[in-house]
Write an enzyme that holds these catalytic residues in place. Structure first.
Site, PDB file in Angstrom:
ATOM      1  CB  THR A  77       0.770   4.652   2.215  1.00  0.00           C
ATOM      2  OG1 THR A  77       1.528   5.681   2.868  1.00  0.00           O
ATOM      3  CG2 THR A  77      -0.641   5.162   1.953  1.00  0.00           C
ATOM      4  CG  ASN A 156       5.380   9.221  11.959  1.00  0.00           C
ATOM      5  OD1 ASN A 156       4.477   8.771  12.683  1.00  0.00           O
ATOM      6  ND2 ASN A 156       5.197  10.282  11.199  1.00  0.00           N
ATOM      7  CD  GLN A 184       9.759   6.261  11.076  1.00  0.00           C
ATOM      8  OE1 GLN A 184      10.921   6.214  11.430  1.00  0.00           O
ATOM      9  NE2 GLN A 184       9.376   6.883   9.969  1.00  0.00           N
ATOM     10  CB  SER A 204       7.760   1.371   4.249  1.00  0.00           C
ATOM     11  OG  SER A 204       8.018   2.044   3.037  1.00  0.00           O
ATOM     12  CB  ALA A 205      11.892  -1.384   1.274  1.00  0.00           C
ATOM     13  CG  HIS A 206      11.222   4.680   1.894  1.00  0.00           C
ATOM     14  ND1 HIS A 206      11.384   5.982   2.319  1.00  0.00           N
ATOM     15  CD2 HIS A 206       9.923   4.388   2.069  1.00  0.00           C
ATOM     16  CE1 HIS A 206      10.217   6.452   2.724  1.00  0.00           C
ATOM     17  NE2 HIS A 206       9.310   5.501   2.585  1.00  0.00           N
ATOM     18  CB  THR A 242       3.293  -7.156 -12.389  1.00  0.00           C
ATOM     19  OG1 THR A 242       2.400  -7.600 -13.412  1.00  0.00           O
ATOM     20  CG2 THR A 242       4.657  -7.796 -12.597  1.00  0.00           C
ATOM     21  CB  CYS A 330       3.100  12.056   4.830  1.00  0.00           C
ATOM     22  SG  CYS A 330       3.988  10.541   4.437  1.00  0.00           S
TER      23      CYS A 330
END
Length: 394
Positions: A77, A156, A184, A204-206, A242, A330
């Site tokens: 996002t 998606n 995706q 996106s990693a997940h 960070t 979402c």
């Protein structure tokens, strides 16, 4: 135990995936040993910096980019928002027009709508019945004020894969930047930013076995993009805050594994997907497959069932130990029909009866058998209770 089964069946991998054990193992030292702030200069911080840069190299290699073109974010996002708002702000003197598609994730649509409130103009391209964007429609939409075209690599909800190379070719013929939401697609289809002509890419990693809260934006070298956030000078002064070193390291390991296993895994998932699609269509009348019949992600099954509500299907399947979705996680709490399905031409009453099942590495042929046994009974029972059903005798 649910319905005699020792474990639930998870078929919502488009929403999120379990973090792989190998990924967790590689992340753990970043919490306990190499926990330094990579922006500091002492030895502990340098260890964290080296670990993070190794992960940056893995992400870059996975998409054919250079390491200095990868910028870490909190997820897809943020990456989508940064690409769209950052390009718009950096190129305001050149133009104020953006082109995207009507079936984008809300992480793209909502930033575009926010820009419209600031005076930008946005063209939302139509799609065909399978959810594909025609490159010719991109050509028609471009004006002398267009600064960005953003079309997702794969949808998606319905799994349709877009002709990214052809669309990027059109945009570059006009000297316009091209962004793709590949959240995706990464780990599911081959992505090479140079071969495909991609200027900005979100991931996106997940979605591929990595941790939540970690993503990246690829920005082709020389591309003008203003920072989304103000603050420190992290990420070479372009993304303040960070860095999430454990998450970044996990993403690097996860993308390595996903890309290496993609050919074999895609073939295996596609075989299960096709058996699931055939079984549903053969056993449940008044049902249609949503999305492209062949140009779709290997793990995606999206069906529309007439005369029933998707939420009722999900609750019934959940009681039987099956986890699925009606579309994007979402928007799962929304009562509105899927904007993707309505853009593909489904009437709202049909779009309300959608079910998305997305397969993953933990699924088995036995899982498919169980779903094919349970789902027809669920749909039949719900139709018997539905006032919309033609079989209703009330």
């Amino acid at each position: 135990m649910v319905d005699g089964r020792s474990r639930p069946i998870y078929m919502d991998h488009a929403a999120t995936t379990p973090v792989r054990p190998e990924v967790v193992e590689e992340m753990l030292p970043c919490f306990l040993e190499r926990f330094g702030n990579p922006s500091s200069i002492y030895a502990l911080a340098r260890e964290a910096q080296v670990t993070m840069e190794r992960a940056r190299g893995r992400v870059a290699a996975a998409i054919g980019a250079s390491t200095d073109e990868i910028f870490f974010t909190s997820g897809g996002t943020e990456a989508d928002n940064w690409a769209i708002k950052g390009v718009a702000a950096a190129n305001r003197k050149k133009g104020d027009h953006i082109v995207t598609s009507a079936i984008e994730h809300h992480a793209v649509l909502h930033p575009c709508q926010a820009l419209e409130k600031q005076g930008y103009r946005v063209t939302y391209l139509p799609v065909d019945e399978f959810g594909r964007v025609e490159p010719a429609s991109v050509e028609e939409a471009i004006t002398e004020k267009t600064v960005l075209v953003s079309v997702m690599a794969a949808n998606n909800e319905i799994g349709t894969i877009q002709p990214v190379r052809a669309i990027a070719g059109v945009t570059h013929d006009h000297g316009i930047l091209f962004h793709t939401d590949a959240v995706q697609a990464i780990g599911a289809i081959p992505i090479d930013v140079d071969a495909l002509g991609i200027d900005l890419l979100s991931l996106s990693a997940h979605k591929f076995g990595g941790p939540k809260g970690t993503g990246a934006l690829y920005i082709r070298r020389g591309t003008r993009v203003k920072p989304l956030m103000d603050g420190g000078a992290q990420e070479r002064g372009r993304r303040a805050g960070t860095e999430n070193v454990p998450g970044i390291v996990g993403m690097g390991k996860a993308i390595d594994l996903a890309v290496a296993e993609m050919p074999q895994k895609s073939a295996w998932l596609a075989a299960m997907r096709d058996r699931l699609i055939r079984g549903i269509l053969d056993s449940i009348p008044d049902t249609r497959l949503n999305g492209h019949p062949t140009e779709r992600l290997a793990n995606n099954v999206n069906m529309a069932f007439r005369y029933v509500e998707g939420e009722s299907i999900l609750l019934s399947l959940d009681a039987l130990g099956i986890a699925g979705s009606t579309g994007s996680a979402c928007t799962s709490a929304s009562l509105e029909p899927s904007h993707v399905l309505t853009a593909c031409g489904l009437p709202p009453e049909h779009a309300h009866g959608s079910l998305r099942l997305t397969l993953g590495s933990r699924n088995t042929d036995e899982d498919v058998d169980y779903v094919l046994s349970a789902l027809p009974r669920v749909i039949e029972r719900l139709r018997e209770m539905s006032p919309l059903s033609p079989n209703d005798n009330a």
